[in-house]
Design a protein around this motif. Sequence first.
Motif, PDB file in Angstrom:
ATOM      1  N   ASP A  51       0.868  -1.253   0.191  1.00 58.61           N
ATOM      2  CA  ASP A  51       0.056  -0.013   0.075  1.00 58.61           C
ATOM      3  C   ASP A  51       1.004   1.273  -0.097  1.00 58.61           C
ATOM      4  N   GLY A  52       0.950   1.919  -1.340  1.00 57.93           N
ATOM      5  CA  GLY A  52       1.545   3.168  -1.149  1.00 57.93           C
ATOM      6  C   GLY A  52       3.047   3.028  -2.159  1.00 57.93           C
ATOM      7  N   GLY A  53       3.341   1.782  -2.401  1.00 57.45           N
ATOM      8  CA  GLY A  53       4.579   1.425  -3.243  1.00 57.45           C
ATOM      9  C   GLY A  53       4.817   0.290  -3.763  1.00 57.45           C
ATOM     10  N   ASP A  54       5.862   0.204  -4.530  1.00 56.63           N
ATOM     11  CA  ASP A  54       6.337  -0.950  -5.051  1.00 56.63           C
ATOM     12  C   ASP A  54       7.795  -0.782  -5.345  1.00 56.63           C
ATOM     13  N   CYS A  55       8.366  -2.260  -5.673  1.00 53.47           N
ATOM     14  CA  CYS A  55       9.898  -1.987  -5.924  1.00 53.47           C
ATOM     15  C   CYS A  55      10.297  -3.439  -6.678  1.00 53.47           C
ATOM     16  N   ARG A  56      11.510  -3.187  -7.263  1.00 49.31           N
ATOM     17  CA  ARG A  56      12.067  -4.249  -8.162  1.00 49.31           C
ATOM     18  C   ARG A  56      12.830  -5.294  -7.223  1.00 49.31           C
ATOM     19  N   PRO A  79      12.969   0.624  -0.672  1.00 52.51           N
ATOM     20  CA  PRO A  79      12.407  -0.364  -0.099  1.00 52.51           C
ATOM     21  C   PRO A  79      11.168  -0.348   0.669  1.00 52.51           C
ATOM     22  N   PRO A  80      10.111  -1.219   0.962  1.00 53.53           N
ATOM     23  CA  PRO A  80       9.104  -1.240   1.742  1.00 53.53           C
ATOM     24  C   PRO A  80       9.716  -1.015   3.218  1.00 53.53           C
ATOM     25  N   PRO A  81       8.926  -0.265   4.038  1.00 52.69           N
ATOM     26  CA  PRO A  81       9.198  -0.276   5.484  1.00 52.69           C
ATOM     27  C   PRO A  81       9.025  -1.414   6.164  1.00 52.69           C
ATOM     28  N   VAL A  82       9.790  -1.620   7.325  1.00 50.93           N
ATOM     29  CA  VAL A  82       9.586  -2.577   8.220  1.00 50.93           C
ATOM     30  C   VAL A  82       8.142  -2.546   8.654  1.00 50.93           C
ATOM     31  N   GLY A  83       7.574  -4.006   8.544  1.00 48.57           N
ATOM     32  CA  GLY A  83       6.235  -4.153   9.299  1.00 48.57           C
ATOM     33  C   GLY A  83       4.948  -3.868   8.033  1.00 48.57           C
ATOM     34  N   ALA A  84       5.524  -3.513   7.045  1.00 51.15           N
ATOM     35  CA  ALA A  84       4.653  -3.538   5.897  1.00 51.15           C
ATOM     36  C   ALA A  84       3.969  -4.658   5.437  1.00 51.15           C
ATOM     37  N   THR A  87       2.807  -7.881  -1.356  1.00 56.34           N
ATOM     38  CA  THR A  87       2.611  -9.176  -2.399  1.00 56.34           C
ATOM     39  C   THR A  87       4.094  -9.104  -2.859  1.00 56.34           C
ATOM     40  N   ALA A  88       4.693 -10.354  -2.807  1.00 54.13           N
ATOM     41  CA  ALA A  88       5.709 -10.659  -3.351  1.00 54.13           C
ATOM     42  C   ALA A  88       5.383 -11.556  -4.517  1.00 54.13           C
ATOM     43  N   GLU A  89       5.971 -11.117  -5.871  1.00 54.53           N
ATOM     44  CA  GLU A  89       5.608 -11.935  -7.191  1.00 54.53           C
ATOM     45  C   GLU A  89       6.820 -12.059  -8.113  1.00 54.53           C
ATOM     46  N   LEU A  90       6.953 -13.373  -8.365  1.00 58.99           N
ATOM     47  CA  LEU A  90       8.089 -13.922  -9.125  1.00 58.99           C
ATOM     48  C   LEU A  90       7.997 -13.455 -10.589  1.00 58.99           C
ATOM     49  N   ASP A  91       9.390 -13.256 -11.241  1.00 60.66           N
ATOM     50  CA  ASP A  91       9.510 -13.207 -12.598  1.00 60.66           C
ATOM     51  C   ASP A  91       9.303 -14.694 -12.996  1.00 60.66           C
ATOM     52  N   TRP A  92       8.041 -15.158 -13.360  1.00 65.22           N
ATOM     53  CA  TRP A  92       7.597 -16.554 -13.533  1.00 65.22           C
ATOM     54  C   TRP A  92       8.173 -17.240 -14.803  1.00 65.22           C
ATOM     55  N   ASP A  93       8.290 -16.591 -15.801  1.00 59.89           N
ATOM     56  CA  ASP A  93       8.977 -17.043 -16.928  1.00 59.89           C
ATOM     57  C   ASP A  93      10.546 -17.650 -16.626  1.00 59.89           C
TER      58      ASP A  93
END
Length: 242
Positions: A51-56, A79-84, A87-93
């Motif tokens: 909520d409020g961000g994303d990162c690679r 990076p996301p803050p501690v406690g956030a 959703t962690a999502e893979l590069d599936w291919d």
Amino acid sequence: MTEELFSHDSYLRSCEAAVVDVRAEGVVLDRTVFYPRGGGQPGDSGTMRWDGGDCRVDDTVKSRDDGEIVHVIDPATPPPPVGAALTAELDWDRRYRHMRTHTALHALSGVVFTDFGAKVTGGNMDSGGVARMDFELDGISQEFGHDVERRLNERLAQDVPVDVHLLPRAEALADPDLIRTKVSLIPDSVDPIRVIDITGIDKQADGGTHVASSGEVGRVKVVKTESKGKANKRIRIQLEEL
């Protein structure tokens, strides 16, 4: 320690998780589908969204200090803050190619061990379906490579199950066939030991991710054989596209 969801289900593409630590080298989660670099398999990449961000996530490694799984973040994104909650999502291919390649290497190990009695002295793979495995062999030739390729593809085409078992350490180490490397690389602290069983082809201790059946690997090409010293010979393979 981070719950390793990939150890039980290699096909999970994403998970809900919480941030427990943010370090200079990356982010630690309470649970993850990201495999950390090790055993010749590259670390996973992907994204984190909260909520409020994303990162690679550029890479995943194990910390040398405490063994925790660390998700290496693109330095261009905070990076996301501690406690956030995120959703962690893979590069599936990319991950699925790793799974196919890793299973191909195990099958290759099984063929060379069963048919020629040679143990593994090393191995590695990249993210493009290219890999190599070194064996304790006195000699190697192009003809040998062609023979191994034929045997390997015949066995993969049987489309047998690839099963994961957890065995008590004492039971696993009592079976000499489960440790196919020349020197055992399993730390003394690991108990139980995770075992990958490609039915009738190969069965050995391993911590990486694999496909569910040998048929998912597809065809494999032996692209090169070479000597890397006395009793150390290398076989390079390449996955063919599905």
